[in-house]
Design a protein around this motif. Structure first.
Motif, PDB file in Angstrom:
ATOM      1  N   TRP A   1      -6.503   6.229  -4.542  1.00 24.88           N
ATOM      2  CA  TRP A   1      -7.219   5.802  -3.442  1.00 24.88           C
ATOM      3  C   TRP A   1      -9.092   6.046  -3.583  1.00 24.88           C
TER       4      TRP A   1
ATOM      5  N   THR B   1     -11.279   3.421  -3.296  1.00 26.74           N
ATOM      6  CA  THR B   1     -11.847   2.811  -2.031  1.00 26.74           C
ATOM      7  C   THR B   1     -11.998   3.785  -0.734  1.00 26.74           C
TER       8      THR B   1
ATOM      9  N   LEU C   1       0.867  -1.263   0.418  1.00 29.79           N
ATOM     10  CA  LEU C   1       0.169  -0.361  -0.037  1.00 29.79           C
ATOM     11  C   LEU C   1       1.413   1.372  -0.064  1.00 29.79           C
TER      12      LEU C   1
ATOM     13  N   CYS D   1       1.279   5.901   5.731  1.00 31.62           N
ATOM     14  CA  CYS D   1       0.958   4.552   6.868  1.00 31.62           C
ATOM     15  C   CYS D   1       0.592   5.184   7.907  1.00 31.62           C
TER      16      CYS D   1
ATOM     17  N   SER E   1      -0.303  -0.295  11.675  1.00 27.21           N
ATOM     18  CA  SER E   1      -1.704  -1.402  12.171  1.00 27.21           C
ATOM     19  C   SER E   1      -1.231  -1.784  12.991  1.00 27.21           C
TER      20      SER E   1
ATOM     21  N   HIS F   1      -3.466   6.079   4.500  1.00 26.19           N
ATOM     22  CA  HIS F   1      -4.041   4.329   5.516  1.00 26.19           C
ATOM     23  C   HIS F   1      -3.403   4.848   6.474  1.00 26.19           C
TER      24      HIS F   1
ATOM     25  N   SER G   1      -2.650  -0.959   7.661  1.00 25.65           N
ATOM     26  CA  SER G   1      -3.822  -1.235   7.193  1.00 25.65           C
ATOM     27  C   SER G   1      -5.229  -0.363   6.631  1.00 25.65           C
ATOM     28  N   PRO G   2      -5.218  -1.432   6.426  1.00 26.73           N
ATOM     29  CA  PRO G   2      -6.534  -1.862   4.801  1.00 26.73           C
ATOM     30  C   PRO G   2      -7.632  -0.540   5.289  1.00 26.73           C
ATOM     31  N   LYS G   3      -7.535  -0.328   5.977  1.00 24.80           N
ATOM     32  CA  LYS G   3      -8.531   0.622   7.331  1.00 24.80           C
ATOM     33  C   LYS G   3      -8.494   2.647   6.249  1.00 24.80           C
TER      34      LYS G   3
END
Length: 895
Positions: free
Chosen positions: A346, A349, A27, A100, A50, A47, A59-61
């Protein structure tokens, strides 16, 4: 140099990669780029981290808000490229990367931006399929956190690439020795700390708690806050750091400590939003009282709704950077959809996130679905971060425009592309000053813009919570930096008045604060009742004739109560004095009328007149004591008392001594004793009285400690001898009613006079005792002894009454009455027997003689004998009379 650094970094990263100690998440390898003649880099936390010890750090969030920030940079670059007044003939590009929200990845992202794609380092960690590759950037916008900025700024400084953060506020980044190429478009924390301290000082919150996160933002902010609080006299009773990912027990312990102290009702949280919301969630769960007022730094107020913590934070004051919304950007953002914004990797998403969090996912038609989603972007969603990003992009563009104009002789052409120099670029960047979407923008001496903040209050309005602006703080204002509208504030717990956060008792009038055993806490101590409170911190006694007012802030004259002549005891003394003066005058008249009488002559007429003068003065002592006392009147009273006693007892001493010496001499010889003539006696008594006058005059002329003068007698209820409230007072807070009476205080001079008179009285006692064996018919000393002994008894009775009496009238009456009674005793004992003999006994004898001459010889003889026997019997029972005239006359001597 760059090649050497590249080789070293590639080798290091390769080793780490082989050991699986470092791996760049997929990512983070994604970038949003559009290249131009000059490229700007962007570091944004698309993002979240994580926080996993192993595996992918991203994190994919998705951090949904960051999409506004990403698109604001793109919007600014496009807007600049469309203008001709700035960077003409130059296309500005951008390269936006995802860090991230990780410090480790911030280092990698900065390196990748500076070197660009196609370098060995980038290809090794992030194999790219992008054919549109370009070199590095000339400046970087970001990162958004202080901790990540510290890491990324080190890389930027190493390669001399200016970096402008849009949200990092740590003051450590203002160190130009460590971070010369770091700038920011937001004010540093030192201004935010000043704003918080000004708020605390404005509301007089002097007892607070500080919670902070264990990152650069929280640690430095809390350190500065504690330093400033100490300067302002604000006590920090609790200062606790909380880790970025705290355990439940850690947070619970902090909240329990907040609950234990009910005095501190204001808590400042200088923390990132994860820490702040963890504390608020635990506070709500454990039942922390709702009257806690939270003061929030700018890092967490905007994320309350995400954690459902608005209800526990309601009534709090939130510091937010002042910024204007950018309506033109908001209009632009509402036009973006996945169909027309395919370059943003992005955005799809983000769109899916919007569908999942709104009710638009049920709309089947794509067009209606787009309208539904765009409707959720309410007006005003562009906030401080958007304006800060726009300012950062424009600052880099204006600086580049200035560099190119200097290098291209004022005109930027397509062919004029000078070699980039980071140091020269930085100099131009520090000098920018422009007016764009965020208002006037410039850098100060440390690469920081001046601090301007908006104070917001979280309020419940129409069933929802809203941030309501209630004030502003501006560092550029020299005098009043904080302006706040208290009437618009909704206080925590629904309080209607400003809450208090102090560990200090409210001291009422007459009390001063004193420190307690608990740190920063103060109690109250009662000042003496005759003292005022000065500067609110110390007791100061009022001078004589003054008494504190009701508020114990100043000393006022208090009413003087004069000695009243209507008091019964004073009236009695005045009446006795008047009668005594009349009797004394009658005695003088009687003595003058019988001045040639042998009995008057035998009692030393001259000394008697001196004695009677002393009795008149004794009767008059009440009058200088009942008038309003003053130093002159007190000197007169003191002199009158001293002299009247001397005038009374000096002649008495000489009389008693004269009788004793005459009879003692008569037993030994017929020679006359020395110093018994009237002239000699008057000289001696004059010397004795003159010495007393000298003592009294010296006493009046000497300082007050010796002379006495005016004193004040006050009646103060509830006051004991130490000046404190007694145990039986009705109310500890009552203001006693004080009565003041002036009276004459006799000093050491009067004591000397009294001792002198006492010696004379003792002399009288001595000679009266020695003359006790003188024959009754020749003895006046017995009457003198009675007078002197009564004087001593009266003195013994008067002194304790005078010293212990609480009533000033009783003091005066006791003293005067003692002198008056003594004068009466002297008058009765020394003079009444003489007049009794002259006017009663001798008249009886004369009448008997006349009766004898008018009757027959026998009857007359018998009657005469009978009358003579009666007269002699009567004389035998009368008080003894000094007949020294007859005694010395019979011896042929003349007095």
């Amino acid at each position: 140099m760059y090649l050497i650094l590249d080789s070293v970094l590639v080798t290091l990263v390769t080793i780490l990669a082989d050991r699986r100690a470092l791996a760049v998440p997929a990512l983070s390898c994604v970038n949003y780029a559009r290249h131009g003649d000059y490229n700007l880099g962007g570091m944004f936390s698309v993002h979240l981290d994580s926080r996993a010890p192993e595996g992918d750090r991203c994190s994919p969030k998705l951090y949904s808000f960051i999409m506004y920030v990403v698109e604001s940079m793109v919007f600014a670059v496009d807007e600049i490229n469309n203008r001709t007044d700035i960077l003409p003939n130059v296309t500005l590009g951008f390269d936006i990367r995802d860090d991230c929200l990780s410090e480790d990845l911030a280092l990698w992202t900065a390196m990748s931006l500076i070197h660009g794609q196609g370098t060995p380092l980038y290809d090794h960690l992030c194999p790219s399929k992008d054919t549109d590759q370009s070199g590095g950037v000339i400046g970087i916008v970001g990162p958004g956190r202080s901790s990540m900025s510290l890491t990324a700024a080190s890389v930027a400084d190493l390669f001399q690439i200016p970096m402008i953060s849009y949200a990092a506020t740590s003051d450590e980044l203002s160190d130009k020795v460590k971070f010369p190429f770091f700038l920011r478009s937001v004010a540093p924390d030192r201004f935010q700390v000043d704003a918080i301290v000004d708020i605390l000082d404005h509301f007089q919150w002097n007892y607070i708690s500080i919670l902070y996160s264990t990152d650069e933002y929280g640690i430095n902010g809390a350190r500065l806050l504690q330093q400033k609080a100490e300067e302002y006299g604000i006590c920090v009773w609790l200062s606790v750091s909380i880790r970025a990912s705290p355990s439940e027990r850690e947070v619970s312990d902090v909240v329990q400590r907040l609950k234990q102290n009910t005095k501190s009702k204001v808590t400042v949280m200088f923390a990132v939003f994860q820490v702040a919301n963890a504390v608020l969630s635990e506070a709500k769960r454990s039942g922390l009282p709702s009257n806690m007022t939270w003061i929030a730094s700018d890092a967490w107020g905007h994320r309350l709704a995400d954690f459902n913590n608005e209800d526990i934070a309601v009534g709090g004051l939130f510091i937010d950077m002042e910024s204007n919304s950018v309506p033109i950007f908001e209009t632009h953002f509402r036009t973006l959809t996945p169909n027309n914004n395919r370059q943003n990797p992005w955005f799809n998403t983000y769109w899916e996130y919007l569908l999942s969090t709104t009710n638009c996912s049920g709309v089947s038609d794509d067009k209606e679905q787009t309208v539904c989603i765009l409707a959720h972007h309410e007006a005003g969603f562009s906030n401080k971060a958007i304006a800060a990003v726009l300012d950062a992009v424009y600052a880099l563009a204006y600086a580049l425009d200035s560099v190119l104009k200097d290098s291209c002789s004022g005109t930027i052409t397509v062919d004029c592309r000078p070699r980039f120099n980071g140091t020269v670029y930085l100099d131009h960047l520090n000098a920018v000053n422009f007016q764009e979407h965020g208002g006037r923008f410039l850098f100060e001496d440390k690469g920081d813009p001046p601090g301007k903040y908006e104070i917001k209050n979280l309020q419940p309005i129409d069933g929802e919570y809203r941030m309501v602006p209630v004030g502003k703080w501006d560092a550029m204002k020299a005098t009043v930096r904080l302006t706040i509208n208290e009437s618009r504030i909704y206080w925590a717990g629904g309080q209607t008045v400003i809450p208090e956060s102090i560990c200090r008792e409210k001291c009422g009038p007459g009390y001063v604060p004193v420190p307690l055993s608990e740190a920063c806490c103060w109690g109250c101590h009662r000042c003496p009742l005759d003292a005022i409170v000065v500067n609110g911190t110390q007791c100061e006694k009022c001078p004589k004739r003054f008494w504190p007012d009701v508020n114990y802030t100043r000393c006022d004259d208090y009413p003087e109560i004069p000695v009243s002549t209507n008091e019964p005891v004073i009236l009695v003394v005045i009446l006795l004095s008047g009668v005594g003066i009349i009797l004394t005058i009658l005695t003088v008249v009687g003595m003058l009328a019988n001045s040639r009488h042998p009995r008057i002559k035998a009692s030393s007429r001259e000394l008697s007149y001196v004695n009677l003068a002393g009795l008149v003065l004794a009767y008059m002592t009440i009058f200088p004591l009942v008038i309003r006392p003053s130093n002159p009147s007190c000197s007169v009273a003191q002199t009158v008392i001293s002299v009247c006693l001397t005038l009374t007892f000096a002649p008495t001493l000489l009389k008693c001594s004269r009788i004793f010496r005459i009879f003692r001499a008569g037993k030994r010889s017929t020679q006359r004793p020395r110093f018994i003539s009237p002239k000699e006696q008057i000289i001696m008594v004059s010397i004795m009285v003159g010495l007393q006058l000298i003592i009294s005059c010296l006493s009046a002329a000497l300082p007050e400690d010796f002379s006495g003068g005016v004193d004040i007698y006050t009646y103060t209820p509830f006051l004991d001898g130490s000046g404190s409230l007694s145990d039986d007072n009705e109310s500890a807070d009552s203001h006693p009613i004080v009565s003041l009476t002036l009276y004459c205080k006799f000093g050491l001079g009067f004591l000397v006079s009294a001792v002198y008179n006492l010696l004379i009285i003792i002399g009288c006692c001595y000679y009266a005792l020695r003359a006790r064996h003188v024959p009754d018919n020749y003895n006046e000393s017995k009457f003198i002894a009675v007078s002197v002994y009564s004087t001593l008894v009266l003195c013994l009775a008067v002194v304790p009454v005078y010293q212990t009496s609480d009533d000033i009238h009783m003091k005066i009456a006791t003293l005067s009455l003692a002198l008056v009674i003594n004068a009466y005793v002297t008058l009765v004992c020394l003079y009444m027997p003489k007049f009794y003999i002259i006017y009663v006994i001798e008249r009886r004898l004369q009448e008997a003689e006349r009766m004898r001459s008018g009757s027959s010889f026998k009857d007359g003889r018998s009657s005469f004998k009978s009358s003579l026997r009666d007269s002699m019997r009567t004389m035998h029972h009368q008080p003894p009379v000094n007949t020294t005239v007859e005694l010395f006359h019979s011896r042929g001597q003349d007095l």
